[in-house]
Enzyme design. Structure first.
Site, PDB file in Angstrom:
ATOM      1  N   GLY A  78       2.102  24.598 -46.079  1.00 31.45           N
ATOM      2  CA  GLY A  78       1.626  25.697 -46.906  1.00 31.45           C
ATOM      3  C   GLY A  78       0.306  26.236 -46.418  1.00 31.45           C
ATOM      4  N   ASP A 116      -5.231  28.751 -35.738  1.00 36.47           N
ATOM      5  CA  ASP A 116      -3.959  28.206 -36.194  1.00 36.47           C
ATOM      6  C   ASP A 116      -3.434  27.140 -35.228  1.00 36.47           C
ATOM      7  OD1 ASP A 116      -1.842  27.889 -37.970  1.00 36.47           O
ATOM      8  OD2 ASP A 116      -0.637  29.505 -37.099  1.00 36.47           O
TER       9      ASP A 116
END
Length: 537
Positions: free
Chosen positions: A195, A307
């Site tokens: 998430g 990321d």
């Protein structure tokens, strides 16, 4: 923060279909989980080490060209799912007592390993979560454990697929979702979450395998009063800081330590609202398996803004160094660094890039890479590397002493979209630029040196898909897939291609091997189909 008691969703339903008569009870001795997999493949990586290494050697470099397809199982009962036009098998199949267990999001199948015939099928109706993939199940005694996209841990009967109990452990309305395979350790079922969109904290939960009762929780970002909070600007930033735990870790039974990789920091690309290293995101953490207490950590990507989700499996292996036996753990991280650590203390031995990169200005005294601020995403765009690898599992062969990983070499441009003082969500974006190369690399974990590599052709400069995880065997084999629908078997020692075959789609799972009826089998999936091979004579 997440509440431990969640209301049941009234509309949740599940269906089990039995396609063949029930057989004798299928049961797994938990003590066998740490043993080398021979006639079974009972956990995500085969055993606890994460090596994905098999001691089997019936199939070797000398006879691998004689393997032949024995059966195919094709998923026909499931159509398009959210985000997938057709089912894609991304799990590592498990094998116990001649029965295979495979998954896609919302579905579990038990198959006869001799024939590929379906034994039972469990069907879940989700109410939220992302259906980006499902990595497989865990098994303990007579129970199969499965995670749904909307964060239910479900215990099924191994023999007939009947549901025993279910436990909701995270709120899908907060954008938590689950894709992982549970890790079974002693009397613990350990699960993680994914998430990013809502800036929630990552965590691990441990459940009782018999009852589903919660045993402990470890949070991937520090709580109030924790000294590690100094690596965040404030408690609120930490409590919304990410560090998702969406791939299985590894385990040392002698030390009773879990080694878990944690994911990227939130907000994902916008780091201006969270100055500091942001522990324990982008780290390898060592946790006591019985309590969840943190023993040590190593942060591969301090203050991540790209990321670089650090969820690649930490692989455990032992070596003699300077005449002394050492217990080690190694990881090829998504940030492009290869690290080898002492797994008792977490102290580093090797920190070295395994792809070309230029975003670090050196190492800290703890051996952690020091990021260069002007490489952070910017409104006008900043160039850095693409993700060097992804969730697909690497492997280690103790015979060759080499670590194998599918990697990508290339550049991307990263944009800052939310330039406010307190960004949220992703806060930016990134996209590949120029030519990228998919490379299988064999790395010496004691030096970080590349022993050999195989560069896959990138036809028409297409986007790279890493495809499958890696399997290696005592038969001097390395087995994986490219992004041109080929499964390929290499010599583990020198990287020579020994065998390849085009499948119906890119190989997408974690290939496994096992002995059954006196024969060594190789099993791998491509898209919606599972393929079983063995020697033809």
């Amino acid at each position: 923060m997440r509440k431990k008691a969640l209301l049941c969703v009234a509309l949740v339903s599940a269906v089990v279909s039995i396609a063949s008569p029930a057989q004798s009870t299928i049961s797994l001795d938990p003590d066998s989980l740490g043993q080398p997999p021979v006639s079974s493949w009972p956990t995500f990586n085969g055993d606890y080490t994460g090596q994905r290494y098999s001691t089997l050697s019936q199939i070797t470099a000398a006879n691998v060209d004689q393997i032949a397809q024995q059966w195919i199982y094709k998923i026909t009962s499931v159509g398009a799912q959210r985000g997938a036009a057709e089912p894609v098998i991304k799990c590592t199949p498990l094998l116990v007592d001649g029965v295979l267990y495979i998954t896609i999001p919302d579905h579990v199948w038990a198959l006869d390993a001799h024939t590929g015939k379906e034994i039972w099928h469990y069907d879940w109706l989700d109410h939220g979560g992302h259906l980006v993939g499902q990595r497989g199940v865990g098994i303990w005694k007579t129970s199969v454990y499965f995670l749904t996209p909307d964060n239910w841990l479900i215990a099924l009967d191994t023999t007939i697929g009947k549901e025993k109990w279910r436990k909701n452990f995270a709120d899908a309305r907060k954008q938590y979702f689950s894709t992982s395979a549970p890790l079974v350790v002693k009397n613990h079922i350990i699960v993680g979450v994914g998430g990013d969109a809502m800036d929630m904290p990552g965590f691990l939960d441990s459940f009782d395998p018999a009852t589903g009762e919660l045993q402990w929780t470890w949070w991937a970002t520090p709580r109030a009063g924790d000294p590690a909070l100094k690596t965040w600007p404030n408690l609120a930033a930490s409590e919304h800081g990410g560090g998702m735990t969406w791939m299985p870790g590894t385990y040392d039974p002698e030390l009773n330590l879990l080694y878990w990789p944690t994911g990227n920091t939130n907000p994902v690309f916008a780091g201006q609202g969270r100055p500091g290293a942001n522990l324990w995101t982008e780290s390898i953490v060592a946790l006591d398996a019985d309590t969840g207490k943190l023993k040590w950590y190593y942060q591969v990507s301090p203050h991540d803004t790209h990321d670089f989700d650090n969820t690649t499996a930490p692989i455990l292996f032992d070596k003699v160094i300077d005449g002394k036996p050492r217990k080690l753990v190694a990881q090829a991280s998504r940030s492009g660094f290869f690290v080898t650590l002492d797994r008792i203390t977490g102290k580093y031995l090797v920190v070295k890039p395994f792809v070309p990169l230029d975003y670090s200005s050196g190492l800290s005294p703890a051996g952690e890479p020091i990021p260069i601020p002007d490489k952070d995403p910017s409104v006008g765009g900043s160039i850095n590397i693409v993700n060097a690898t992804n969730w697909q599992a690497p492997a280690y062969n103790p015979q060759t002493g080499l670590f194998y990983v599918n990697a990508v070499e290339g550049k991307a441009i990263y944009y800052l979209i939310d330039s406010s003082e307190h960004p949220s969500g992703y806060g930016g974006t990134g996209a590949g630029i120029g030519h990228s190369t998919h490379v299988l690399k064999a790395i010496d974990p004691l030096t970080g040196a590349i022993a050999w590599k195989h560069e896959y052709p990138n036809l028409n400069n297409a986007p790279i898909t890493l495809g499958s995880s890696i399997l290696t065997t005592a038969g001097n084999l390395v087995i994986t897939g490219d992004d041109q629908k080929n499964v390929i078997i290499y010599s583990a020692g020198d990287g020579k291609i020994l065998w390849h075959h085009e499948l119906s789609a890119n190989e997408s799972d974690g290939p496994i091997t096992y002995m059954l009826d006196g024969k060594q089998w190789l099993l791998f999936a491509a898209g919606d189909s599972l393929y079983a091979y063995s020697l033809s004579r």
